[in-house]
Design a protein around this motif. Sequence first.
Motif, PDB file in Angstrom:
ATOM      1  N   TRP A  22       0.850  -1.192   0.000  1.00  0.00           N
ATOM      2  CA  TRP A  22       0.000   0.000   0.000  1.00  0.00           C
ATOM      3  C   TRP A  22       0.883   1.238   0.000  1.00  0.00           C
ATOM      4  CZ3 TRP A  22      -5.134   0.241  -0.697  1.00  0.00           C
ATOM      5  CH2 TRP A  22      -5.858  -0.944  -0.563  1.00  0.00           C
ATOM      6  N   ASN A  23       0.397   2.315  -0.623  1.00  0.00           N
ATOM      7  CA  ASN A  23       1.190   3.542  -0.708  1.00  0.00           C
ATOM      8  C   ASN A  23       1.595   4.056   0.672  1.00  0.00           C
ATOM      9  OD1 ASN A  23      -1.574   4.382  -0.245  1.00  0.00           O
ATOM     10  ND2 ASN A  23      -1.098   6.407  -1.078  1.00  0.00           N
ATOM     11  N   TYR A  24       0.720   3.970   1.676  1.00  0.00           N
ATOM     12  CA  TYR A  24       1.061   4.513   2.987  1.00  0.00           C
ATOM     13  C   TYR A  24       2.173   3.723   3.663  1.00  0.00           C
ATOM     14  CZ  TYR A  24      -2.262   1.024   4.870  1.00  0.00           C
ATOM     15  OH  TYR A  24      -2.936  -0.121   5.188  1.00  0.00           O
ATOM     16  N   GLY A  69      -6.994   7.354   8.601  1.00  0.00           N
ATOM     17  CA  GLY A  69      -5.898   8.314   8.683  1.00  0.00           C
ATOM     18  C   GLY A  69      -4.532   7.660   8.609  1.00  0.00           C
ATOM     19  N   ASP A  70      -4.431   6.485   7.960  1.00  0.00           N
ATOM     20  CA  ASP A  70      -3.141   5.813   7.807  1.00  0.00           C
ATOM     21  C   ASP A  70      -2.163   6.664   6.998  1.00  0.00           C
ATOM     22  OD1 ASP A  70      -3.729   3.414   9.219  1.00  0.00           O
ATOM     23  OD2 ASP A  70      -4.884   2.717   7.492  1.00  0.00           O
ATOM     24  N   GLY A  74      -9.300  10.731   4.469  1.00  0.00           N
ATOM     25  CA  GLY A  74     -10.045  11.158   3.299  1.00  0.00           C
ATOM     26  C   GLY A  74      -9.295  11.008   1.986  1.00  0.00           C
ATOM     27  N   ALA A  75      -8.006  10.721   2.058  1.00  0.00           N
ATOM     28  CA  ALA A  75      -7.197  10.568   0.842  1.00  0.00           C
ATOM     29  C   ALA A  75      -7.429   9.198   0.217  1.00  0.00           C
ATOM     30  CB  ALA A  75      -5.716  10.742   1.172  1.00  0.00           C
ATOM     31  N   LEU A  76      -7.008   9.073  -1.014  1.00  0.00           N
ATOM     32  CA  LEU A  76      -7.105   7.805  -1.722  1.00  0.00           C
ATOM     33  C   LEU A  76      -5.884   6.954  -1.381  1.00  0.00           C
ATOM     34  CD1 LEU A  76      -8.636   6.119  -3.841  1.00  0.00           C
ATOM     35  CD2 LEU A  76      -7.206   7.212  -5.577  1.00  0.00           C
ATOM     36  N   LEU A  77      -6.125   5.758  -0.876  1.00  0.00           N
ATOM     37  CA  LEU A  77      -5.054   4.796  -0.620  1.00  0.00           C
ATOM     38  C   LEU A  77      -4.970   3.872  -1.829  1.00  0.00           C
ATOM     39  CD1 LEU A  77      -5.807   3.798   3.077  1.00  0.00           C
ATOM     40  CD2 LEU A  77      -4.194   5.520   2.233  1.00  0.00           C
TER      41      LEU A  77
END
Length: 101
Positions: A22-24, A69-70, A74-77
Amino acid sequence: MMEGCPLKFRLLELFDEAGTLWNYDVVKQTQKEYGMEDDYGRDVLNYNLIEVLASGFIAVVDMKEDEEGDYKKGALLTQYEITSIGRSQYETIKKGVKLRR
């Protein structure tokens, strides 16, 4: 490990090792390694992932909204995986990089 090398080299290495990320997760790890632990650094690192995607070295596997909130609430994961082109490019890069000891 290509830690400390150009960022996009390190990104390919992470995906080669893990396959799917995942990006995060990638952003959190590279923030520490590259000393980019503020919000601006987070977003720059995510943009680098998008550039690697645009190059065809990684592909999108899944997407979802960040409700916890990883990365940023509200952002796209986005979950990515390395492509065969990405693996090939990583193998080529690996031959020319002098790794830190």
